[in-house]
Design a protein around this motif. Structure first.
Motif, short mmCIF file in Angstrom:
data_model
loop_
_atom_site.label_atom_id
_atom_site.label_comp_id
_atom_site.label_asym_id
_atom_site.label_seq_id
_atom_site.Cartn_x
_atom_site.Cartn_y
_atom_site.Cartn_z
N PRO A 197 0.64 -5.75 -1.75
CA PRO A 197 -0.11 -7.00 -1.81
C PRO A 197 0.76 -8.22 -2.12
O PRO A 197 0.29 -9.35 -2.03
CB PRO A 197 -1.13 -6.76 -2.94
N GLU A 198 2.02 -8.00 -2.47
CA GLU A 198 2.95 -9.12 -2.70
C GLU A 198 3.45 -9.66 -1.36
O GLU A 198 3.58 -10.87 -1.19
CB GLU A 198 4.17 -8.64 -3.49
N THR A 199 3.74 -8.76 -0.44
CA THR A 199 4.39 -9.15 0.82
C THR A 199 3.46 -9.09 2.03
O THR A 199 3.72 -9.73 3.05
CB THR A 199 5.58 -8.20 1.12
N GLY A 200 2.41 -8.27 1.92
CA GLY A 200 1.52 -8.07 3.07
C GLY A 200 2.02 -6.97 4.00
O GLY A 200 1.34 -6.59 4.95
N TYR A 201 3.23 -6.47 3.74
CA TYR A 201 3.83 -5.41 4.57
C TYR A 201 3.56 -4.03 3.98
O TYR A 201 3.31 -3.91 2.78
CB TYR A 201 5.36 -5.61 4.62
N PRO A 202 3.65 -3.00 4.81
CA PRO A 202 3.60 -1.64 4.25
C PRO A 202 4.64 -1.51 3.13
O PRO A 202 5.78 -1.97 3.29
CB PRO A 202 3.96 -0.76 5.45
N ALA A 203 4.22 -0.94 2.01
CA ALA A 203 5.10 -0.88 0.84
C ALA A 203 6.35 -0.07 1.15
O ALA A 203 6.27 1.05 1.66
CB ALA A 203 4.34 -0.25 -0.32
N ARG A 204 7.52 -0.65 0.85
CA ARG A 204 8.79 0.09 0.96
C ARG A 204 9.41 0.08 -0.42
O ARG A 204 10.20 -0.79 -0.76
CB ARG A 204 9.73 -0.58 1.96
N SER A 205 8.99 1.06 -1.20
CA SER A 205 9.36 1.05 -2.61
C SER A 205 10.37 2.12 -2.94
O SER A 205 10.75 2.30 -4.08
CB SER A 205 8.10 1.30 -3.43
N GLY A 206 10.79 2.87 -1.92
CA GLY A 206 11.70 3.99 -2.18
C GLY A 206 10.95 5.28 -2.46
O GLY A 206 11.55 6.34 -2.62
N LEU A 207 9.61 5.19 -2.52
CA LEU A 207 8.81 6.40 -2.70
C LEU A 207 8.21 6.81 -1.36
O LEU A 207 7.80 5.96 -0.57
CB LEU A 207 7.68 6.16 -3.71
N ALA A 208 8.18 8.12 -1.13
CA ALA A 208 7.57 8.63 0.10
C ALA A 208 6.25 9.32 -0.20
O ALA A 208 5.40 9.45 0.68
CB ALA A 208 8.53 9.60 0.78
N GLY A 209 6.08 9.75 -1.45
CA GLY A 209 4.84 10.42 -1.84
C GLY A 209 4.63 10.35 -3.33
O GLY A 209 5.58 10.49 -4.11
#
Ligand code: ADP
Ligand code: MG
Length: 349
Positions: free
Chosen positions: A268-280
């Motif tokens: 919700p910060e960027t509007g993009y699919p989250a790319r946080s380094g987590l896959a699950g």
């Protein structure tokens, strides 16, 4: 007189045989549930496949009631059912809603605040921009996302429990309970099963698993955790009872364009699919609603913030984190109940 005595002896004998202490063969604890009935149902609702398994005398009735309950809750919460509470609210921007919808919106808002907006129920306009609800996938421009983000904010929701109305302070705001509704539903099903006198049941609502009690044989349920690489193998197995085991992953719902994967959990910060380094992210909690919302929120946060959040709320849940680099870690509360298929780090308080 003789008849009465005969009847009394019969009753006495029957009671003696029922009493496990007098029985020649001792049953394992919990076996009573398995000796009674067993029922299962498979259905499609809330945009996903679901399965229900119930054990006990009222197994069939409880399974039917569960299927009915899922349909009832779907018709309240679904953005895709035109006259659902949420669809009407999204369209009218102000609507009278059922007590349960009010409860779930308020819970969503509370979890949104607690997770610093990582869980964001007003994410719907972003979901639409990416084409997730319709399946007409597209990549929105940065400009478009920026404009939408102005109204993606939980503080745009006003709830008035006294009058039963919910409203938005912007005509561009719309909500999506897709990150929490299945968890609320599985939690509600556990209550329903208890009302039917069951002590053992399991539901899987599109990967949202929740179990009642232990297995009918008295052992803990073993729940396989899918490997987040999406290759069909398991990352490990968790043994549990009376809890929800909910996983959010970038491999569950996505589209690909030019070799890039765009999945359905948005930051919700960027509007993009989250790319946080987590896959699950898998959350284990006795609170199914919380487990669902947190699986989404912690996925958005990434492992560092997720660990911090867990340390502050360790009495409410445990977690299994799978990073995109393949690293696997679990919070210490489930250390002894998780068997990883590869090296597993333990996150301590
Ligand atoms: P699934 O529904 O596949 O089990 P999740 O529980 O993680 O996975 O929920 C993802 C859904 O939640 C999305 O389809 C969308 O409806 C909604 N959603 C996406 N991003 C967010 C977010 N940051 N906060 C709250 N809900 C979200
Ligand atoms: Mg979720």
């Amino acid at each position: 007189m003789i008849r009465k005595t005969f009847a009394a002896i019969l009753v006495f004998t029957a009671v003696s045989l029922l009493c496990s202490g007098c029985s020649p063969v001792k049953e394992p604890a919990g076996a009573h549930a398995g000796n009674a009935g067993e029922a299962s149902r498979e259905l499609f609702a809330m945009d996903t496949f679901m399965s229900i398994v119930t054990y006990g005398d009222a197994a069939e009735e409880a399974a039917d009631a569960a299927a009915g309950e899922i349909a009832r809750l779907d018709s309240l919460f679904s953005v895709g059912i035109a006259d659902s509470d949420i669809a009407v609210l999204n369209c009218e921007k102000k609507a009278a809603v059922s007590g349960e919808t009010m409860e779930l919106i308020e819970r969503s808002a509370a979890i949104s605040r607690s997770t610093d907006g990582a869980f964001e129920p007003t994410v719907y306009p972003l979901m639409e921009a990416w084409g997730f609800p319709s399946g007409n996938y597209r990549i929105p421009s940065d400009d478009e996302l920026e404009k939408l983000l102005e109204n993606v904010d939980v503080s745009r929701i006003r709830t008035d429990p006294a009058s039963g109305t919910v409203s938005f302070t912007s005509a561009q705001t719309a909500i999506d309970l897709g990150g929490i509704a299945k968890g609320y539903t599985s939690a509600r099903l556990m209550d329903l099963f208890r009302e039917y006198g069951l002590v053992s049941a399991k539901v899987s609502l599109g990967g949202n698993i929740q179990v009642l009690g232990k297995k009918p044989d008295g052992t803990r349920w073993k729940i396989g955790i899918e490997d987040a690489s999406g290759n069909g193998t398991l990352a490990g197995v968790i043994e549990t009872e009376d809890s929800a085991v909910v996983t959010s992953g970038d491999y569950e719902r996505y589209f690909e364009e030019n070799g890039v994967r765009y999945h359905h959990i948005l930051d919700p910060e960027t509007g993009y699919p989250a790319r946080s380094g987590l896959a699950g992210v898998t959350i284990i909690s006795s609170d199914g609603t919380l487990a669902d919302a947190l699986s989404t929120a912690l996925f958005v946060m990434g492992s560092e913030k997720a660990e911090e959040y867990w340390r502050e709320h360790a009495d409410e849940f445990d977690m299994i984190l799978q990073k995109t680099d393949g690293t696997l870690s679990v919070s210490e509360g489930i250390e002894d109940r998780f068997t990883g298929n590869r090296e597993t780090q333990v996150i301590r308080r």
